[in-house]
Design an enzyme around this catalytic site. Structure first.
Site, PDB file in Angstrom:
ATOM      1  N   CYS A  57       0.845  -1.174  -0.031  1.00  0.00           N
ATOM      2  CA  CYS A  57       0.066  -0.054  -0.158  1.00  0.00           C
ATOM      3  C   CYS A  57       0.841   1.396  -0.157  1.00  0.00           C
ATOM      4  O   CYS A  57       1.821   1.312   0.921  1.00  0.00           O
ATOM      5  CB  CYS A  57      -0.975   0.130   0.974  1.00  0.00           C
ATOM      6  SG  CYS A  57      -1.895   1.561   1.478  1.00  0.00           S
ATOM      7  N   TYR A  59      -9.310   0.501  -5.185  1.00  0.00           N
ATOM      8  CA  TYR A  59      -8.925  -0.899  -5.159  1.00  0.00           C
ATOM      9  C   TYR A  59      -8.905  -1.711  -6.527  1.00  0.00           C
ATOM     10  O   TYR A  59      -7.914  -2.587  -6.427  1.00  0.00           O
ATOM     11  CB  TYR A  59      -9.827  -1.612  -4.152  1.00  0.00           C
ATOM     12  CG  TYR A  59      -9.518  -1.313  -2.601  1.00  0.00           C
ATOM     13  CD1 TYR A  59      -8.868   0.017  -2.263  1.00  0.00           C
ATOM     14  CD2 TYR A  59     -10.126  -2.090  -1.634  1.00  0.00           C
ATOM     15  CE1 TYR A  59      -8.623   0.090  -1.116  1.00  0.00           C
ATOM     16  CE2 TYR A  59      -9.760  -1.633  -0.410  1.00  0.00           C
ATOM     17  CZ  TYR A  59      -9.070  -0.536   0.153  1.00  0.00           C
ATOM     18  OH  TYR A  59      -8.738  -0.452   1.565  1.00  0.00           O
ATOM     19  N   GLU A  86      -6.906  -5.813   4.339  1.00  0.00           N
ATOM     20  CA  GLU A  86      -7.683  -4.517   3.920  1.00  0.00           C
ATOM     21  C   GLU A  86      -8.445  -4.719   2.844  1.00  0.00           C
ATOM     22  O   GLU A  86      -9.378  -3.908   2.563  1.00  0.00           O
ATOM     23  CB  GLU A  86      -6.459  -3.492   3.577  1.00  0.00           C
ATOM     24  CG  GLU A  86      -6.629  -2.051   4.044  1.00  0.00           C
ATOM     25  CD  GLU A  86      -6.121  -1.245   2.951  1.00  0.00           C
ATOM     26  OE1 GLU A  86      -5.367  -1.445   1.944  1.00  0.00           O
ATOM     27  OE2 GLU A  86      -6.029   0.184   3.089  1.00  0.00           O
ATOM     28  N   GLU A  93      -0.053   1.347   9.414  1.00  0.00           N
ATOM     29  CA  GLU A  93      -1.224   1.554   9.821  1.00  0.00           C
ATOM     30  C   GLU A  93      -1.349   2.258  11.389  1.00  0.00           C
ATOM     31  O   GLU A  93      -0.416   1.617  12.404  1.00  0.00           O
ATOM     32  CB  GLU A  93      -2.283   0.200  10.093  1.00  0.00           C
ATOM     33  CG  GLU A  93      -2.184  -0.414   8.802  1.00  0.00           C
ATOM     34  CD  GLU A  93      -3.016   0.392   7.756  1.00  0.00           C
ATOM     35  OE1 GLU A  93      -4.134   1.200   8.222  1.00  0.00           O
ATOM     36  OE2 GLU A  93      -3.267   0.334   6.462  1.00  0.00           O
ATOM     37  N   CYS A 115      -3.897   7.278  -1.536  1.00  0.00           N
ATOM     38  CA  CYS A 115      -5.328   7.330  -2.126  1.00  0.00           C
ATOM     39  C   CYS A 115      -6.466   7.904  -1.316  1.00  0.00           C
ATOM     40  O   CYS A 115      -7.288   8.443  -1.880  1.00  0.00           O
ATOM     41  CB  CYS A 115      -5.455   6.135  -2.875  1.00  0.00           C
ATOM     42  SG  CYS A 115      -4.204   5.251  -3.424  1.00  0.00           S
ATOM     43  N   THR A 122      -3.992   4.769   7.642  1.00  0.00           N
ATOM     44  CA  THR A 122      -3.048   4.348   6.582  1.00  0.00           C
ATOM     45  C   THR A 122      -2.053   5.452   6.158  1.00  0.00           C
ATOM     46  O   THR A 122      -2.821   6.334   5.430  1.00  0.00           O
ATOM     47  CB  THR A 122      -3.669   3.733   5.318  1.00  0.00           C
ATOM     48  OG1 THR A 122      -4.637   2.748   5.715  1.00  0.00           O
ATOM     49  CG2 THR A 122      -2.677   3.082   4.343  1.00  0.00           C
ATOM     50  N   HIS A 165     -13.254   5.253  -2.931  1.00  0.00           N
ATOM     51  CA  HIS A 165     -11.833   4.321  -2.609  1.00  0.00           C
ATOM     52  C   HIS A 165     -12.191   2.913  -3.110  1.00  0.00           C
ATOM     53  O   HIS A 165     -11.211   2.249  -3.115  1.00  0.00           O
ATOM     54  CB  HIS A 165     -11.969   4.410  -0.900  1.00  0.00           C
ATOM     55  CG  HIS A 165     -10.567   4.105  -0.690  1.00  0.00           C
ATOM     56  ND1 HIS A 165      -9.309   4.642  -1.070  1.00  0.00           N
ATOM     57  CD2 HIS A 165     -10.148   3.298   0.288  1.00  0.00           C
ATOM     58  CE1 HIS A 165      -8.210   4.094  -0.653  1.00  0.00           C
ATOM     59  NE2 HIS A 165      -8.591   3.231   0.359  1.00  0.00           N
ATOM     60  N   CYS A 202      -5.103  -0.697  -7.101  1.00  0.00           N
ATOM     61  CA  CYS A 202      -3.839  -0.803  -6.282  1.00  0.00           C
ATOM     62  C   CYS A 202      -3.857  -2.398  -5.938  1.00  0.00           C
ATOM     63  O   CYS A 202      -2.798  -2.818  -6.139  1.00  0.00           O
ATOM     64  CB  CYS A 202      -4.033  -0.065  -5.017  1.00  0.00           C
ATOM     65  SG  CYS A 202      -4.849  -0.476  -3.466  1.00  0.00           S
TER      66      CYS A 202
HETATM   67 FE1  SF4 Z   1      -3.268   1.899  -0.084  1.00  0.00          FE
HETATM   68 FE2  SF4 Z   1      -4.489   1.006  -2.236  1.00  0.00          FE
HETATM   69 FE3  SF4 Z   1      -5.911   2.333  -0.262  1.00  0.00          FE
HETATM   70 FE4  SF4 Z   1      -4.047   3.398  -2.248  1.00  0.00          FE
HETATM   71  S1  SF4 Z   1      -6.174   2.447  -2.618  1.00  0.00           S
HETATM   72  S2  SF4 Z   1      -4.448   4.005  -0.048  1.00  0.00           S
HETATM   73  S3  SF4 Z   1      -2.786   1.904  -2.081  1.00  0.00           S
HETATM   74  S4  SF4 Z   1      -4.798   0.296  -0.064  1.00  0.00           S
HETATM   75 FE    FE Z   2      -7.356   1.265   2.005  1.00  0.00          FE
END
Ligand code: SF4
Ligand code: FE
Length: 461
Positions: free
Chosen positions: A78, A275, A426, A236, A82, A169, A271, A278
């Site tokens: 991660c 995902y 996550e 975290e 984001c 995060t 968000h 990412c």
């Molecule tokens: Fe982390 Fe993925 Fe969330 Fe971006 S979208 S903050 S990389 S978990």
């Molecule tokens: Fe996240």
């Protein structure tokens, strides 16, 4: 782990997360990727990092997912940037709509703030999840009212807040915190309907660093082979607000209970779209590592191994496809920026709650039991045990045993070690737990109109 840490950025438990986040700057400046990572600001007209951009089109929404997949590819973890981006886009449109309805002045204030975020290329931590205490009770009915972050005092020039935000995060790698309510609020819960941004070093904010599986391996500095992902990692943090003063110009919602649910939904949809980028990016690394270990083990030509890797690719690209689809069907908000398609963003995230586990299962299947039993890097270097390990862990001809161990440790990191925090845990709970997506899918699916279609087709009155 019991210590107050001074040199945070150099601390071996923290440094990998700093390095991962730093890639969001590196990519915005390297010749190879700046075309994707840099974009013109809708607020100032200046060229900015896409990690601070307010989406202006469906193309922007798609490019965001592509950017996240790239970052997942190079960090395999991660990269933490984001959430604030998604929060900024949600607050932008909700403040506009709140002003229209209530005659408040939040939107201009937010534009001014976000212009500065873009100009300074700040990292903003998006803080939504409260501890929530007794889950069967509303914020106002909790025995301890601080279990949802709330306003405790109103002054002429701002408010004082108290509470906590969990699972933050990358917050210690952030310049700013954007605090948002965690749920829709009812009458009598005006004090919990608060949205604001403050610098992370504001007086009264405390940080407790979270532990992750096998994190102490990072303390064995000279033996990074056992860490799995030698350079990058996530972060975290439990964040506590102990009577923190928030000045008026940094408040973006204050008591407008009818705006909270919408803010949560919009932030979550962005968000959930994220995902699709990412997690697919980390999935690419897992697929690559699995294919490589199959080759190192000498089984890469077996038809069932090939078929399992194809299955992994199919699952990974399905998550990505949902991220792209909810972007492509995005639409303009009243404030002018673009939001993703809510239904498809929730379908994207619901797939993300499952597919990484199937990918992990296939990776473990192909990698073999050594994944759970391999000796340590120290034993590899030991004059007595080392030669035995080299002799008995030899696999396909020409493969260095240490290289084979590195690949196995990377797979272990993603499916069972520190990397599994972002890749598996996550994937289930980040951006809302599975039930939250199911509720949204139910709401967005227009079941009644589907039934009407059948009624029309069959001439049923
Ligand atoms: Fe982390 Fe993925 Fe969330 Fe971006 S979208 S903050 S990389 S978990
Ligand atoms: Fe996240």
């Amino acid at each position: 782990m019991g210590d107050k840490t001074k040199n945070l950025t150099e601390h071996p438990l923290v440094k990998p997360s700093v390095c991962a986040l730093a890639m969001t700057y590196d990519c915005a400046h390297s010749d190879e990727t700046r075309g994707l990572f840099r974009v013109r600001s809708s607020l100032s007209g200046e060229e900015i990092n896409r990690f601070t951009h307010l989406n202006q089109s469906t193309e922007d929404l798609i490019n965001k997912v592509l950017m996240q997949r790239h970052c997942g590819n190079i960090t395999a973890c991660c990269f933490q940037r984001c959430v604030g981006l998604d929060a900024g886009n949600a607050v932008f449109s909700v403040t506009y709509e709140c002003d229209q309805k209530h005659g408040t002045k939040y939107h201009q204030r937010f534009r001014k703030y976000w212009t500065q975020v873009q100009r300074e290329d700040w990292v903003v931590d998006g803080a939504m999840t409260d501890p929530k205490g007794d889950r069967s009770k509303r914020p106002k009915d909790q025995k301890d009212p601080d279990l949802f972050l709330r306003v405790t005092e109103r002054r002429t020039n701002g408010v004082v807040v108290r509470g906590a935000k969990l699972h933050q995060t990358g917050i210690l790698n952030s310049h700013e915190i954007m605090v948002m309510p965690t749920a829709a609020m009812d009458q009598g819960e005006e004090n919990w309907a608060i949205c604001f941004a403050v610098p992370t070093n504001t007086k009264g904010i405390r940080y407790i660093y979270g532990r992750q599986a096998s994190d102490t391996r990072k303390l064995e500095g000279d033996k990074w082979l056992d860490v799995g992902n030698p350079t990058f990692g996530g972060q975290e943090v439990m964040t506590i607000f102990e009577d923190v003063f928030v000045p008026e110009e940094r408040i973006f919602l204050n008591g407008e209970i009818d705006q909270c649910g919408k803010l949560v939904e919009r932030f979550a949809a962005y968000h959930r779209q994220s995902y699709g980028g990412c997690k697919a990016g980390v999935g690419d690394v897992l697929i690559g590592a699995t294919a490589l270990i199959a080759r190192m083990n000498g089984v890469d030509r077996a038809s069932h191994i090939r078929d399992k890797i194809i299955e992994m690719i199919h699952l990974n690209e399905t998550m990505f496809a949902c991220g792209i689809a909810c972007s492509a069907l995005g639409r303009q908000t009243m404030a002018g920026n673009y939001e993703v398609d809510m239904l498809l963003a929730n379908v994207c995230k619901l797939n993300v709650t499952r597919f990484p586990f199937d990918l992990a299962h296939l990776a473990i299947d192909i990698a073999g039991g050594l994944l759970g039993t391999m000796p340590s890097a120290r034993d590899l270097d030991d004059p007595v045990t080392g030669p035995y390990i080299r002799k008995y862990l030899a696999a396909a001809e020409g493969i260095d045993v240490a290289d084979r161990m590195k690949v196995l440790r990377l797979i272990e990191n993603i499916v069972a070690g520190a990397g599994a925090v972002a890749y598996l845990i996550e994937s289930v709970h980040g951006a809302g737990s599975p039930m939250a997506q199911r509720i949204m899918i139910g709401r967005q699916a227009e079941l009644e109109s589907k039934m009407n279609r059948v009624r029309r087709l069959l001439d049923i009155q």
